[in-house]
Design an enzyme around this catalytic site. Structure first.
Site, PDB file in Angstrom:
ATOM      1  CG  HIS A  25       4.995  -2.361   4.794  1.00 21.83           C
ATOM      2  ND1 HIS A  25       5.062  -0.999   4.995  1.00 21.83           N
ATOM      3  CD2 HIS A  25       3.671  -2.688   4.832  1.00 21.83           C
ATOM      4  CE1 HIS A  25       3.835  -0.526   5.165  1.00 21.83           C
ATOM      5  NE2 HIS A  25       2.977  -1.518   5.051  1.00 21.83           N
ATOM      6  CG  ASN A  34      -1.815  -1.218   1.284  1.00 19.51           C
ATOM      7  OD1 ASN A  34      -2.381  -1.598   0.262  1.00 19.51           O
ATOM      8  ND2 ASN A  34      -1.952  -1.835   2.443  1.00 19.51           N
TER       9      ASN A  34
HETATM   10  P1  5GP Z   1       0.028  -0.870   5.910  1.00 19.28           P
HETATM   11  O1  5GP Z   1      -1.280  -0.548   6.599  1.00 19.28           O
HETATM   12  O2  5GP Z   1       0.988   0.273   6.040  1.00 19.28           O
HETATM   13  O3  5GP Z   1      -0.110  -1.375   4.521  1.00 19.28           O
HETATM   14  O4  5GP Z   1       0.642  -2.100   6.720  1.00 19.28           O
HETATM   15  C1  5GP Z   1       1.184  -1.972   7.993  1.00 19.28           C
HETATM   16  C2  5GP Z   1       1.023  -3.292   8.677  1.00 19.28           C
HETATM   17  O5  5GP Z   1       1.836  -3.276   9.832  1.00 19.28           O
HETATM   18  C3  5GP Z   1      -0.408  -3.582   9.156  1.00 19.28           C
HETATM   19  O6  5GP Z   1      -0.865  -4.786   8.525  1.00 19.28           O
HETATM   20  C4  5GP Z   1      -0.277  -3.725  10.655  1.00 19.28           C
HETATM   21  O7  5GP Z   1      -1.090  -4.737  11.196  1.00 19.28           O
HETATM   22  C5  5GP Z   1       1.191  -4.017  10.837  1.00 19.28           C
HETATM   23  N1  5GP Z   1       1.736  -3.546  12.087  1.00 19.28           N
HETATM   24  C6  5GP Z   1       1.529  -2.326  12.672  1.00 19.28           C
HETATM   25  N2  5GP Z   1       2.214  -2.232  13.826  1.00 19.28           N
HETATM   26  C7  5GP Z   1       2.867  -3.418  13.975  1.00 19.28           C
HETATM   27  C8  5GP Z   1       3.749  -3.931  14.995  1.00 19.28           C
HETATM   28  O8  5GP Z   1       4.076  -3.277  15.984  1.00 19.28           O
HETATM   29  N3  5GP Z   1       4.220  -5.187  14.813  1.00 19.28           N
HETATM   30  C9  5GP Z   1       3.880  -5.946  13.734  1.00 19.28           C
HETATM   31  N4  5GP Z   1       4.397  -7.175  13.652  1.00 19.28           N
HETATM   32  N5  5GP Z   1       3.069  -5.496  12.742  1.00 19.28           N
HETATM   33  C10 5GP Z   1       2.565  -4.249  12.877  1.00 19.28           C
END
Ligand code: 5GP
Ligand code: ZN
Length: 111
Positions: free
Chosen positions: A97, A84
Site C-alpha cells: 500500500h 513501509n
Molecule cells: P502500515 O502501518 O502497514 O504502513 O499502514 C497500514 C495502515 O492501514 C495504517 O496507517 C492503518 O491506520 C491503516 N489501517 C489499518 N486497519 C485499517 C482498516 O481497517 N481500515 C482502514 N481504512 N485503514 C486501516
C-alpha cells in the site's frame, strides 16, 4: 489466506472509498496522520514493496497514475507518498500500500 486489505477490496471489511478501478482500490486511512491521508493498494495481493517483480510491477505504475489523478481531483499539489516495507520500517498490514499524506508541513527525515 486472510488479509485485511484483501477483505477491504472484496467489501467484507467496510472502507471509505476514494477511488476504484479493475486493478486498484484507494480508501481513507482509519487512523489519519495528516488532514488528508488515504491508501492506494493493488487489488492483487502483493505482500510489500519487497515483493514487486517484473511480473507484477505494472500495477505499481498504475498506483502512481491513480495517486496523480486523485490528488489532482482533490486539489492537492503538495503531498507525500510512503510505503513501509517490513516490521522495522513500520509496515503493519502485509499487503502493498502507498500512503498519500497531505495538508500539513512534512518533516525530513521521517521518524
Ligand atoms: P502500515 O502501518 O502497514 O504502513 O499502514 C497500514 C495502515 O492501514 C495504517 O496507517 C492503518 O491506520 C491503516 N489501517 C489499518 N486497519 C485499517 C482498516 O481497517 N481500515 C482502514 N481504512 N485503514 C486501516
Ligand atoms: Zn491482501
Amino acid at each position: 489466506m486472510s488479509c485485511l486489505f484483501c477483505s477491504i477490496v472484496s467489501g467484507d471489511v467496510p472502507s471509505n472509498k476514494v477511488y476504484e478501478d479493475e486493478l486498484v482500490y484507494a480508501f481513507y486511512d482509519i487512523d489519519p496522520q495528516a488532514p488528508v491521508h488515504f491508501l492506494v493498494i493493488p487489488k492483487e495481493h502483493i505482500p510489500s514493496a519487497g515483493a514487486v517483480t517484473p511480473e507484477n510491477s505494472a500495477v505499481v505504475a498504475h498506483c502512481f497514475e491513480v495517486i496523480a489523478q486523485v490528488t489532482k481531483e482533490l486539489g492537492i499539489t503538495d503531498f507525500r507518498v510512503v510505503s513501509n516495507c517490513g516490521l522495522q520500517a513500520g509496515q503493519s498490514v502485509p499487503h502493498l500500500h502507498f500512503h498519500v499524506l497531505a495538508g500539513r508541513d512534512m518533516t525530513w527525515p521521517p521518524g
